[in-house]
Design an enzyme around this catalytic site. Structure first.
Site, PDB file in Angstrom:
ATOM      1  N   LEU A   1     -17.687 -12.726   6.142  1.00 58.90           N
ATOM      2  CA  LEU A   1     -18.505 -11.680   5.546  1.00 58.90           C
ATOM      3  C   LEU A   1     -18.526 -10.446   6.438  1.00 58.90           C
ATOM      4  O   LEU A   1     -18.577 -10.561   7.674  1.00 58.90           O
ATOM      5  CB  LEU A   1     -19.938 -12.175   5.346  1.00 58.90           C
ATOM      6  CG  LEU A   1     -20.099 -13.479   4.550  1.00 58.90           C
ATOM      7  CD1 LEU A   1     -21.558 -13.905   4.515  1.00 58.90           C
ATOM      8  CD2 LEU A   1     -19.539 -13.317   3.147  1.00 58.90           C
TER       9      LEU A   1
ATOM     10  N   ASP B   1     -21.138  -2.482  45.406  1.00 62.85           N
ATOM     11  CA  ASP B   1     -21.087  -1.692  44.172  1.00 62.85           C
ATOM     12  C   ASP B   1     -19.984  -0.654  44.306  1.00 62.85           C
ATOM     13  O   ASP B   1     -19.905   0.038  45.327  1.00 62.85           O
ATOM     14  CB  ASP B   1     -22.452  -1.008  43.968  1.00 62.85           C
ATOM     15  CG  ASP B   1     -22.589  -0.349  42.611  1.00 62.85           C
ATOM     16  OD1 ASP B   1     -21.574   0.077  42.031  1.00 62.85           O
ATOM     17  OD2 ASP B   1     -23.740  -0.236  42.127  1.00 62.85           O
TER      18      ASP B   1
ATOM     19  N   ARG C   1      -6.027  -4.750  14.743  1.00 54.82           N
ATOM     20  CA  ARG C   1      -6.017  -4.639  16.192  1.00 54.82           C
ATOM     21  C   ARG C   1      -4.802  -5.356  16.778  1.00 54.82           C
ATOM     22  O   ARG C   1      -4.243  -6.281  16.186  1.00 54.82           O
ATOM     23  CB  ARG C   1      -7.302  -5.231  16.786  1.00 54.82           C
ATOM     24  CG  ARG C   1      -8.569  -4.434  16.440  1.00 54.82           C
ATOM     25  CD  ARG C   1      -8.527  -3.064  17.081  1.00 54.82           C
ATOM     26  NE  ARG C   1      -9.700  -2.258  16.808  1.00 54.82           N
ATOM     27  CZ  ARG C   1      -9.763  -1.306  15.884  1.00 54.82           C
ATOM     28  NH1 ARG C   1      -8.703  -1.077  15.104  1.00 54.82           N
ATOM     29  NH2 ARG C   1     -10.851  -0.585  15.730  1.00 54.82           N
TER      30      ARG C   1
ATOM     31  N   TYR D   1     -17.878   5.254  26.781  1.00 51.74           N
ATOM     32  CA  TYR D   1     -17.015   4.348  27.540  1.00 51.74           C
ATOM     33  C   TYR D   1     -15.598   4.879  27.590  1.00 51.74           C
ATOM     34  O   TYR D   1     -14.984   4.989  28.667  1.00 51.74           O
ATOM     35  CB  TYR D   1     -17.021   2.949  26.924  1.00 51.74           C
ATOM     36  CG  TYR D   1     -15.881   2.098  27.417  1.00 51.74           C
ATOM     37  CD1 TYR D   1     -15.845   1.663  28.738  1.00 51.74           C
ATOM     38  CD2 TYR D   1     -14.823   1.753  26.577  1.00 51.74           C
ATOM     39  CE1 TYR D   1     -14.781   0.901  29.207  1.00 51.74           C
ATOM     40  CE2 TYR D   1     -13.765   0.988  27.033  1.00 51.74           C
ATOM     41  CZ  TYR D   1     -13.744   0.561  28.355  1.00 51.74           C
ATOM     42  OH  TYR D   1     -12.681  -0.175  28.825  1.00 51.74           O
TER      43      TYR D   1
ATOM     44  N   LYS E   1     -13.274   6.267  30.898  1.00 49.81           N
ATOM     45  CA  LYS E   1     -11.970   5.740  31.296  1.00 49.81           C
ATOM     46  C   LYS E   1     -10.918   6.850  31.324  1.00 49.81           C
ATOM     47  O   LYS E   1     -10.053   6.876  32.208  1.00 49.81           O
ATOM     48  CB  LYS E   1     -11.541   4.623  30.347  1.00 49.81           C
ATOM     49  CG  LYS E   1     -12.449   3.408  30.356  1.00 49.81           C
ATOM     50  CD  LYS E   1     -12.479   2.694  31.699  1.00 49.81           C
ATOM     51  CE  LYS E   1     -11.291   1.787  31.881  1.00 49.81           C
ATOM     52  NZ  LYS E   1     -11.406   0.957  33.129  1.00 49.81           N
TER      53      LYS E   1
END
Length: 321
Positions: free
Chosen positions: A270, A65, A216, A153, A157
Site C-alpha cells: 500500500l 566528533d 531506485r 542533507y 554533501k
C-alpha cells in the site's frame, strides 16, 4: 570485477595506516574487513563506542566528533590515507533541523581536509551521495549531470564535495569522490527503505510504504566497500568523481514484492500518503551510469539484487527471532 584490480589494491594498501571516519556505521562495518584483507593497518574514528570489528585486535579506535577540529587532527596524525564516511544522513531529519547537517557534513569535512593537508596524507576518499544530483533529468545519471540538491542533507554533501575539490586544486591533496546510489545490506538502519519493508513483512500485515512507483538503483553494501578499496588503491582514481551503482533500476513496488516472495508473505503493498516525501516525484527514476568507475576503478557491482536481498532478509530474519 577484475582479479588484477584486487591484487593491485592489496599491494598498494599493504602496511599502510588507513583512517576511516564514521567507522562504526553501516558502510564502515562492511569496509573494515576488506581493508584488513588488503593488508592495511586500520584506525577508526567515531563519536560513540564502537561495535566489534572482525579485525578489532589490529584496529586503533579513536572516539571524537568530526566537528571537533582538535580531535580530528589527532585522529589524522600518522595515517597514509583516509576514507571519510562520517556524516549525518537522514533526509527527513535534515528537513526538520538542517543546522546539525551543515555542522557535521560541511564543517566536519573541512576539519578533516585541513588536518589531511597539514599531515602529509597521501589520499582521501570522500564518500558523497547520489542525492547531490537532485531531480534526475532523464535516463541514467552520469557524473556530468548538474548538481541540484533538493534537501539540506543533499546540499551539505554537495558543499562538502566542493571543499574536497578545492583542497586538491589549492593544496595538491590527492582526493577521490564517490557518489553511491542507494546502498543496502545487513546491518542497515531500520529507517532505510529495505529494512522498513523487511521489518514490516516479518511482523505480518500489509506493507505501508511511501511512493511505490519510483525507481531506485540499489547496490549491495559489500560492493560499495569494494569500490572504496579500489578508490584508495588505483592511481587512475585520483582527482576523479565516480558514481557507484548497479546501473539497474527497480520500482519500490517491485522491490517490495520480491522481498515478500522471499519471505513467503502474501501481504498487500500500500502507498501511504503519510509516508510520501515531498522531494520525490511520482514515477521518478534515479539510476546510475557507472561506466566511469568501470573504466578507471575496474569496478562494477557484482551482487545481483536477488542475492543481496536474500542475504539481507536472512540477516533481519535472524535478528527478528
Amino acid at each position: 570485477m577484475s582479479g588484477n584490480g584486487i591484487a593491485a589494491g592489496a599491494s598498494a594498501l599493504a602496511g599502510k595506516r588507513v583512517l576511516v571516519t564514521g567507522a562504526s556505521g553501516f558502510l564502515g562495518r562492511a569496509l573494515f574487513p576488506r581493508l584488513h584483507a588488503q593488508g592495511a593497518r586500520l584506525r577508526g574514528f567515531m563519536r560513540t563506542a564502537p561495535l566489534s570489528f572482525e579485525s578489532e585486535a589490529e584496529t586503533e579506535i579513536r572516539l571524537g566528533d568530526i566537528a571537533d577540529a582538535a580531535a580530528v587532527r589527532e585522529a589524522v596524525r600518522g595515517v597514509a590515507a583516509v576514507v571519510h564516511l562520517a556524516a549525518l544522513a537522514s533526509v527527513p531529519d535534515s528537513l526538520r533541523d538542517p543546522a546539525p547537517f551543515f555542522r557535521t557534513n560541511v564543517a566536519g569535512t573541512f576539519n578533516l581536509l585541513d588536518a589531511c593537508r597539514n599531515s602529509g596524507v597521501e589520499r582521501l576518499v570522500y564518500v558523497s551521495s547520489s542525492q547531490v544530483y537532485g531531480p534526475p533529468r532523464g535516463g541514467a545519471i552520469a557524473e556530468d549531470h548538474p548538481l541540484e540538491p533538493a534537501t539540506p542533507y543533499a546540499g551539505s554533501k554537495a558543499a562538502a564535495e566542493m571543499l574536497v575539490r578545492c583542497h586538491q586544486r589549492a593544496y595538491g591533496l590527492a582526493t577521490v569522490i564517490l557518489r553511491p546510489f542507494n546502498i543496502y545490506g545487513p546491518g542497515q538502519s531500520r529507517a532505510a527503505l529495505i529494512p522498513t519493508i523487511v521489518t514490516q513483512a516479518l511482523e505480518g500485515g500489509d506493507l505501508r510504504l511511501g511512493r511505490v512507483d519510483i525507481t531506485r538503483d540499489l547496490t549491495f553494501v559489500a560492493d560499495v566497500a569494494d569500490a572504496i578499496v579500489r578508490a584508495l588503491a588505483s592511481p587512475a582514481a585520483v582527482g576523479g568523481t565516480f558514481n557507484i551503482g548497479s546501473g539497474r533500476g527497480v520500482t519500490v513496488g517491485a522491490l517490495a514484492q520480491t522481498i515478500l516472495d522471499q519471505i513467503g508473505s502474501r501481504a498487500a503493498i500500500l502507498s501511504d500518503a503519510g509516508r510520501i516525501r515531498g522531494h520525490e516525484s511520482a514515477g521518478e527514476a534515479v539510476i546510475a551510469n557507472a561506466d566511469l568507475a568501470a573504466v578507471r576503478l575496474d569496478w562494477r557491482a557484482s551482487t545481483t539484487l536477488e542475492e543481496g536481498l536474500r542475504r539481507t532478509v536472512a540477516a533481519y530474519r535472524n535478528d527478528h527471532r
